[in-house]
Design an enzyme around this catalytic site. Structure first.
Site, PDB file in Angstrom:
ATOM      1  N   HIS A   1       0.816  -1.215   0.000  1.00 55.71           N
ATOM      2  CA  HIS A   1       0.000   0.000   0.000  1.00 55.71           C
ATOM      3  C   HIS A   1       0.851   1.267   0.000  1.00 55.71           C
ATOM      4  O   HIS A   1       1.826   1.360   0.723  1.00 55.71           O
ATOM      5  CB  HIS A   1      -0.893  -0.022   1.252  1.00 55.71           C
ATOM      6  CG  HIS A   1      -1.766   1.181   1.397  1.00 55.71           C
ATOM      7  ND1 HIS A   1      -1.751   1.992   2.506  1.00 55.71           N
ATOM      8  CD2 HIS A   1      -2.691   1.710   0.561  1.00 55.71           C
ATOM      9  CE1 HIS A   1      -2.636   2.963   2.352  1.00 55.71           C
ATOM     10  NE2 HIS A   1      -3.214   2.819   1.176  1.00 55.71           N
TER      11      HIS A   1
ATOM     12  N   HIS B   1       0.568  10.865  -1.805  1.00 58.43           N
ATOM     13  CA  HIS B   1      -0.681  10.680  -1.074  1.00 58.43           C
ATOM     14  C   HIS B   1      -1.032  11.927  -0.284  1.00 58.43           C
ATOM     15  O   HIS B   1      -2.099  12.497  -0.439  1.00 58.43           O
ATOM     16  CB  HIS B   1      -0.584   9.465  -0.138  1.00 58.43           C
ATOM     17  CG  HIS B   1      -1.890   9.098   0.490  1.00 58.43           C
ATOM     18  ND1 HIS B   1      -2.483   9.859   1.478  1.00 58.43           N
ATOM     19  CD2 HIS B   1      -2.730   8.062   0.260  1.00 58.43           C
ATOM     20  CE1 HIS B   1      -3.639   9.306   1.820  1.00 58.43           C
ATOM     21  NE2 HIS B   1      -3.806   8.225   1.097  1.00 58.43           N
TER      22      HIS B   1
END
Length: 273
Positions: free
Chosen positions: A5, A41
């Site tokens: 991830h 992110h």
């Protein structure tokens, strides 16, 4: 598929694959003209992770290409699937087509090397908003226009917004998608989420008329939740700790039913429970 991830810096590719990931997920942010700009992110992100690692998107693609091109010094044989978490929330709905076009051009140039011995991993375009289905259309039409429609064999899709399964099916219909569908379900590791919708997705995958080929659950960092997801019949688990998932898969309860996917496993093929 053990899916690492938030792999947003080139150095993290080695890190996650060495922990056992055969797949990675990478965040893609766009500028105001719908150009894919950074693998980034940002804050907030999963508990226990640094949220701010980044590369320029095209630079990351170069590193990813090396990691997935046989013969390259950075090559990882087991890295076979990449999920691009497309942060299209910053775009207007009418920019989705352009985003798909620009994404396709970037990948063609920097990852697929214009179809000449580029990276070999399969790619999942993960879109958070059903209204952005035209991103898929733009992507597909661009590869056709650039005379590489065969690269669509390497591309799959995911709508990641935890929408109603019926609504997701409608969006795929509008985009003309009839296969290569991964369905995600999940929530940040800071919060708990039940498996109800995962079970619905698995039931759709296993039915004779479902649209889903594969189901993955995110973000799973603990052994107990890994077992629960495997028991629900998922095809992939996205995690911050690939070694935890690999450990659970080696338990006797799971070795008979699951194995880690390799390049020879078709990520668009449905395996039913």
């Amino acid at each position: 598929w053990i899916m690492g991830h938030m792999v947003d810096a080139i150095a993290q590719i080695d890190e996650f694959v060495s922990l056992g990931a055969n797949s990675i997920e990478t965040d893609v942010s766009f500028d105001k003209n719908a150009n894919p700009e950074y693998t980034y992110h940002g804050i907030p992100c999963d508990c226990g992770r640094t949220c701010t690692k980044w590369e320029y998107f095209n630079t990351f693609l170069g590193g990813l290409r090396k990691a997935t091109t046989p013969g390259d010094s950075k090559y990882h044989e087991k890295l076979v699937l990449v999920v691009f978490d497309l942060k299209t929330g910053s775009l207007y709905d009418n920019q989705a087509y352009d985003a798909g076009t620009k994404l396709a051009k970037s990948l063609l140039q920097n990852y697929w090397n214009k179809g000449n011995n580029g990276g070999r991993a399969c790619i999942v375009l993960s879109i958070p908003n059903l209204d952005h289905y035209k991103l898929i259309t733009g992507f597909k039409e661009t590869l056709t226009k650039e005379e590489h429609p065969e690269l669509m064999d390497k591309v799959g899709y995911d709508f990641s917004g935890n929408d109603d399964i019926g609504d997701v099916a409608k969006a795929y219909k509008k985009a003309g998608v009839t296969g290569h569908v991964w369905q995600s379900d999940g929530i940040t590791n800071c919060l708990l989420r039940g498996l109800d919708r995962v079970r619905k997705a698995v039931a759709n995958r296993d039915s004779s008329n479902g649209y889903i080929n594969k189901v993955y659950y995110w973000t799973v960092d603990k052994r107990a939740s890994t077992r629960d997801a495997l028991d629900a019949g998922v095809d992939g688990i996205m995690t911050n700790y690939p070694d935890v998932i690999a450990d659970v898969l080696s338990e006797s309860a799971y070795t008979a039913k699951f194995r880690i996917a390799t390049y020879d496993d078709n990520p668009w093929e449905t395996f039913k429970n």
